[in-house]
Motif scaffolding. Structure first.
Motif, PDB file in Angstrom:
ATOM      1  N   ILE A 140      -9.056   4.633   6.247  1.00  0.00           N
ATOM      2  CA  ILE A 140      -9.718   5.193   5.222  1.00  0.00           C
ATOM      3  C   ILE A 140     -11.086   5.606   5.306  1.00  0.00           C
ATOM      4  O   ILE A 140     -11.242   6.964   4.905  1.00  0.00           O
ATOM      5  CB  ILE A 140      -9.681   4.183   3.924  1.00  0.00           C
ATOM      6  N   ALA A 141     -11.754   4.727   5.897  1.00  0.00           N
ATOM      7  CA  ALA A 141     -13.255   5.012   5.989  1.00  0.00           C
ATOM      8  C   ALA A 141     -13.623   6.419   6.863  1.00  0.00           C
ATOM      9  O   ALA A 141     -14.387   7.052   6.596  1.00  0.00           O
ATOM     10  CB  ALA A 141     -13.960   4.073   6.466  1.00  0.00           C
ATOM     11  N   MET A 142     -12.679   6.511   7.865  1.00  0.00           N
ATOM     12  CA  MET A 142     -12.725   7.373   8.962  1.00  0.00           C
ATOM     13  C   MET A 142     -12.112   8.736   8.529  1.00  0.00           C
ATOM     14  O   MET A 142     -12.206   9.765   9.180  1.00  0.00           O
ATOM     15  CB  MET A 142     -12.291   7.115  10.116  1.00  0.00           C
ATOM     16  N   GLY A 143     -11.470   8.723   7.475  1.00  0.00           N
ATOM     17  CA  GLY A 143     -10.800   9.754   6.822  1.00  0.00           C
ATOM     18  C   GLY A 143      -9.462  10.395   7.780  1.00  0.00           C
ATOM     19  O   GLY A 143      -9.099  11.455   8.129  1.00  0.00           O
ATOM     20  N   ALA A 144      -8.824   9.264   8.437  1.00  0.00           N
ATOM     21  CA  ALA A 144      -7.747   9.422   9.295  1.00  0.00           C
ATOM     22  C   ALA A 144      -6.442  10.005   8.731  1.00  0.00           C
ATOM     23  O   ALA A 144      -6.179   9.778   7.425  1.00  0.00           O
ATOM     24  CB  ALA A 144      -7.334   8.171   9.822  1.00  0.00           C
ATOM     25  N   GLU A 145      -5.547  10.976   9.643  1.00  0.00           N
ATOM     26  CA  GLU A 145      -4.692  11.536   8.822  1.00  0.00           C
ATOM     27  C   GLU A 145      -3.484  10.816   8.843  1.00  0.00           C
ATOM     28  O   GLU A 145      -2.568  10.317   8.088  1.00  0.00           O
ATOM     29  CB  GLU A 145      -4.155  12.741   9.823  1.00  0.00           C
ATOM     30  N   LYS A 146      -3.282   9.700  10.129  1.00  0.00           N
ATOM     31  CA  LYS A 146      -2.430   8.758   9.973  1.00  0.00           C
ATOM     32  C   LYS A 146      -2.679   7.451  10.531  1.00  0.00           C
ATOM     33  O   LYS A 146      -3.772   7.427  11.350  1.00  0.00           O
ATOM     34  CB  LYS A 146      -1.326   9.499  11.329  1.00  0.00           C
ATOM     35  N   LEU A 147      -2.091   6.609  10.226  1.00  0.00           N
ATOM     36  CA  LEU A 147      -2.197   5.057  10.780  1.00  0.00           C
ATOM     37  C   LEU A 147      -0.925   4.530  11.234  1.00  0.00           C
ATOM     38  O   LEU A 147       0.267   4.858  10.450  1.00  0.00           O
ATOM     39  CB  LEU A 147      -2.526   4.045   9.352  1.00  0.00           C
ATOM     40  N   LEU A 148      -0.903   4.067  12.500  1.00  0.00           N
ATOM     41  CA  LEU A 148       0.366   3.460  13.079  1.00  0.00           C
ATOM     42  C   LEU A 148       0.337   2.172  13.078  1.00  0.00           C
ATOM     43  O   LEU A 148      -0.771   1.626  13.886  1.00  0.00           O
ATOM     44  CB  LEU A 148       0.570   4.228  14.487  1.00  0.00           C
ATOM     45  N   LEU A 149       1.194   1.348  12.473  1.00  0.00           N
ATOM     46  CA  LEU A 149       1.159   0.030  12.697  1.00  0.00           C
ATOM     47  C   LEU A 149       2.057  -0.364  13.594  1.00  0.00           C
ATOM     48  O   LEU A 149       3.501  -0.431  13.137  1.00  0.00           O
ATOM     49  CB  LEU A 149       1.308  -0.759  11.507  1.00  0.00           C
ATOM     50  N   LEU A 150       1.841  -1.041  14.862  1.00  0.00           N
ATOM     51  CA  LEU A 150       2.759  -1.008  15.864  1.00  0.00           C
ATOM     52  C   LEU A 150       3.400  -2.444  16.306  1.00  0.00           C
ATOM     53  O   LEU A 150       2.289  -3.374  16.309  1.00  0.00           O
ATOM     54  CB  LEU A 150       2.782  -0.407  17.236  1.00  0.00           C
ATOM     55  N   SER A 151       4.537  -2.927  15.935  1.00  0.00           N
ATOM     56  CA  SER A 151       4.780  -4.476  15.924  1.00  0.00           C
ATOM     57  C   SER A 151       6.420  -4.642  16.966  1.00  0.00           C
ATOM     58  O   SER A 151       6.710  -3.417  17.317  1.00  0.00           O
ATOM     59  CB  SER A 151       4.856  -5.061  14.706  1.00  0.00           C
ATOM     60  N   ASN A 152       6.480  -5.937  16.807  1.00  0.00           N
ATOM     61  CA  ASN A 152       7.782  -6.089  17.735  1.00  0.00           C
ATOM     62  C   ASN A 152       9.157  -5.718  16.912  1.00  0.00           C
ATOM     63  O   ASN A 152       9.986  -6.804  17.279  1.00  0.00           O
ATOM     64  CB  ASN A 152       7.698  -7.438  18.437  1.00  0.00           C
ATOM     65  N   VAL A 153       9.142  -4.928  16.081  1.00  0.00           N
ATOM     66  CA  VAL A 153      10.437  -4.782  15.400  1.00  0.00           C
ATOM     67  C   VAL A 153      10.637  -3.255  15.052  1.00  0.00           C
ATOM     68  O   VAL A 153       9.632  -2.515  15.223  1.00  0.00           O
ATOM     69  CB  VAL A 153      10.440  -5.372  13.994  1.00  0.00           C
ATOM     70  N   PRO A 154      11.677  -2.608  14.804  1.00  0.00           N
ATOM     71  CA  PRO A 154      12.086  -1.185  14.714  1.00  0.00           C
ATOM     72  C   PRO A 154      11.128  -0.542  13.538  1.00  0.00           C
ATOM     73  O   PRO A 154      10.927   0.466  13.427  1.00  0.00           O
ATOM     74  CB  PRO A 154      13.467  -1.062  14.439  1.00  0.00           C
ATOM     75  N   GLY A 155      10.752  -1.433  12.594  1.00  0.00           N
ATOM     76  CA  GLY A 155      10.053  -1.117  11.337  1.00  0.00           C
ATOM     77  C   GLY A 155      10.107  -2.104  10.249  1.00  0.00           C
ATOM     78  O   GLY A 155      10.466  -3.292  10.623  1.00  0.00           O
ATOM     79  N   VAL A 156      10.373  -1.825   9.092  1.00  0.00           N
ATOM     80  CA  VAL A 156      10.533  -2.701   7.962  1.00  0.00           C
ATOM     81  C   VAL A 156      12.098  -2.720   7.872  1.00  0.00           C
ATOM     82  O   VAL A 156      12.648  -1.723   7.823  1.00  0.00           O
ATOM     83  CB  VAL A 156      10.134  -2.286   6.519  1.00  0.00           C
ATOM     84  N   LEU A 157      12.713  -3.879   8.189  1.00  0.00           N
ATOM     85  CA  LEU A 157      14.188  -4.043   7.767  1.00  0.00           C
ATOM     86  C   LEU A 157      14.575  -4.499   6.576  1.00  0.00           C
ATOM     87  O   LEU A 157      13.847  -5.139   5.888  1.00  0.00           O
ATOM     88  CB  LEU A 157      14.329  -5.016   8.877  1.00  0.00           C
ATOM     89  N   HIS A 158      15.629  -3.990   6.114  1.00  0.00           N
ATOM     90  CA  HIS A 158      16.335  -4.692   4.854  1.00  0.00           C
ATOM     91  C   HIS A 158      16.547  -5.973   4.777  1.00  0.00           C
ATOM     92  O   HIS A 158      16.221  -6.804   4.212  1.00  0.00           O
ATOM     93  CB  HIS A 158      17.573  -3.919   4.493  1.00  0.00           C
ATOM     94  N   ASP A 159      17.298  -6.475   6.034  1.00  0.00           N
ATOM     95  CA  ASP A 159      17.194  -7.588   6.521  1.00  0.00           C
ATOM     96  C   ASP A 159      16.623  -8.041   7.914  1.00  0.00           C
ATOM     97  O   ASP A 159      16.747  -7.625   8.806  1.00  0.00           O
ATOM     98  CB  ASP A 159      18.979  -7.761   6.743  1.00  0.00           C
ATOM     99  N   PRO A 160      15.655  -8.860   7.691  1.00  0.00           N
ATOM    100  CA  PRO A 160      14.836  -9.079   9.015  1.00  0.00           C
ATOM    101  C   PRO A 160      15.659  -9.518  10.198  1.00  0.00           C
ATOM    102  O   PRO A 160      15.163  -9.494  11.308  1.00  0.00           O
ATOM    103  CB  PRO A 160      13.862 -10.323   8.415  1.00  0.00           C
ATOM    104  N   SER A 161      16.690 -10.023  10.096  1.00  0.00           N
ATOM    105  CA  SER A 161      17.681 -10.559  11.217  1.00  0.00           C
ATOM    106  C   SER A 161      18.486  -9.320  11.742  1.00  0.00           C
ATOM    107  O   SER A 161      19.180  -9.670  12.577  1.00  0.00           O
ATOM    108  CB  SER A 161      18.410 -11.887  10.868  1.00  0.00           C
ATOM    109  N   ASP A 162      18.455  -8.340  10.942  1.00  0.00           N
ATOM    110  CA  ASP A 162      19.446  -7.250  11.532  1.00  0.00           C
ATOM    111  C   ASP A 162      18.470  -6.111  11.856  1.00  0.00           C
ATOM    112  O   ASP A 162      18.205  -5.166  10.981  1.00  0.00           O
ATOM    113  CB  ASP A 162      20.221  -7.085  10.289  1.00  0.00           C
ATOM    114  N   PRO A 163      18.524  -5.819  13.356  1.00  0.00           N
ATOM    115  CA  PRO A 163      17.584  -4.938  13.655  1.00  0.00           C
ATOM    116  C   PRO A 163      17.903  -3.522  13.395  1.00  0.00           C
ATOM    117  O   PRO A 163      17.266  -2.517  13.463  1.00  0.00           O
ATOM    118  CB  PRO A 163      17.091  -5.261  15.098  1.00  0.00           C
TER     119      PRO A 163
END
Ligand code: ADP
Length: 286
Positions: free
Chosen positions: A182-205
């Protein structure tokens, strides 16, 4: 040329070298990138080694956070500045770009105000904790980040932050990445973690939620559990602060940064017209 903030997680399976290789090649083609990282896994391991294992608090809103006493701040600082940053800087150097590692107290890069009390849920009753050294982010030293970027260095940034009246305070790394974007006026923010993204069911990738607009965020927040909740909250803050797109992507893929930039993962976008809400006031006290 765009401004991009990449937050690399430390969860098992994360390929930090691959993230750094992608960042280096984007920087070499002229993009301005800030790398933010956490280090929960490393801090937990170091805390165990030093005889100070982690303890966690559950807020009344269901967010788990690290109980932070002075010894925990030492462990966090050692893990971030002593273990993870040298590794990231080595990977970036190897890929041909120079980087500077900083925690939030360096140049008062991430300023915060200590929370005087946190309401926690313990079994079936609510308690107030007064001695936890965590804070709300209040300001980012953008001047320092611009100096480094203008000089051709990749800033590599991590918590803890600084409360100028008391010193180090812990803040969540995903939310720090959002505040920096926000402070830097970035166009994009990537939050990288060890899952494909937000899952409907955390146990089902395979149950990936591919796209979320601001209006659907409350529902998305309901699917996210544990630490994923903080990523969705960070995304919400970033969008409210006019970052145009947030991607919660997979750090285990080959070329994780390019993949997330292409939209692989959960893409979170503002509803149109762009809503204007103060980024620091949107989601309350987590
Ligand atoms: P990092 O250290 O990479 O930032 P975290 O451990 O903080 O990662 O957060 C990611 C974790 O959130 C995943 O490993 C997963 O176990 C958990 N999680 C909880 N709910 C969800 C969900 N709905 N979708 C995806 N991951 C989830």
């Amino acid at each position: 040329m765009f401004m991009l903030v990449v937050k690399a997680g430390g969860a098992v399976g994360t390929d930090l070298a691959a993230i750094c290789t992608d960042i280096a090649s984007l920087v070499q083609s002229g993009e301005r990138i800030i790398l933010v990282h956490g280090g929960s896994t490393e801090a937990d391991a170091l805390g165990e080694q030093l005889g100070h294992p982690p303890r966690f608090l559950m807020s009344v809103s269901g967010v788990r956070s690290r109980y932070t006493d002075p010894a925990t701040l030492d462990v966090l600082t050692m893990a971030m500045a002593g273990r993870i940053q040298p590794l990231l800087i080595k990977y970036l150097l190897r890929a041909g770009v120079m980087a500077v590692g900083m925690i939030g107290i360096d140049g008062a890069l991430i300023q915060a105000q200590r929370k005087s009390a946190i309401k926690i849920q313990e079994n079936d009753h609510i308690q107030i904790v007064h001695d936890d050294l965590t804070g709300h982010i209040t300001e980012i030293n953008t001047h320092l980040l611009h100096l480094l970027l203008n000089g051709g260095y990749v800033p590599v940034v991590a918590p803890p932050a600084v409360d100028v009246t008391i010193g180090l305070v812990n803040v969540d790394a995903d939310r720090a990445a959002a505040a920096i974007a926000i402070a830097m006026g970035a166009e994009k923010l990537l939050l990288l973690s060890n899952v494909p993204g937000v899952l409907h069911d955390p146990s089902d990738p395979t149950s990936l939620i591919e796209e979320v607009s601001v209006r659907d965020l409350p529902q998305c927040l309901a699917y996210a559990q544990g630490r994923m909740k903080l990523k969705v909250i960070a995304a919400q803050e970033a969008l409210a602060g006019r970052v145009r797109q947030v991607v919660i992507g997979d750090s285990r893929l080959p070329h994780p940064v390019y993949q997330a930039l292409k939209g692989k993962g959960t893409v979170l976008k503002p509803a149109l017209p762009l809503e204007t809400v103060s980024p620091f006031q949107l989601v309350g006290d987590f």
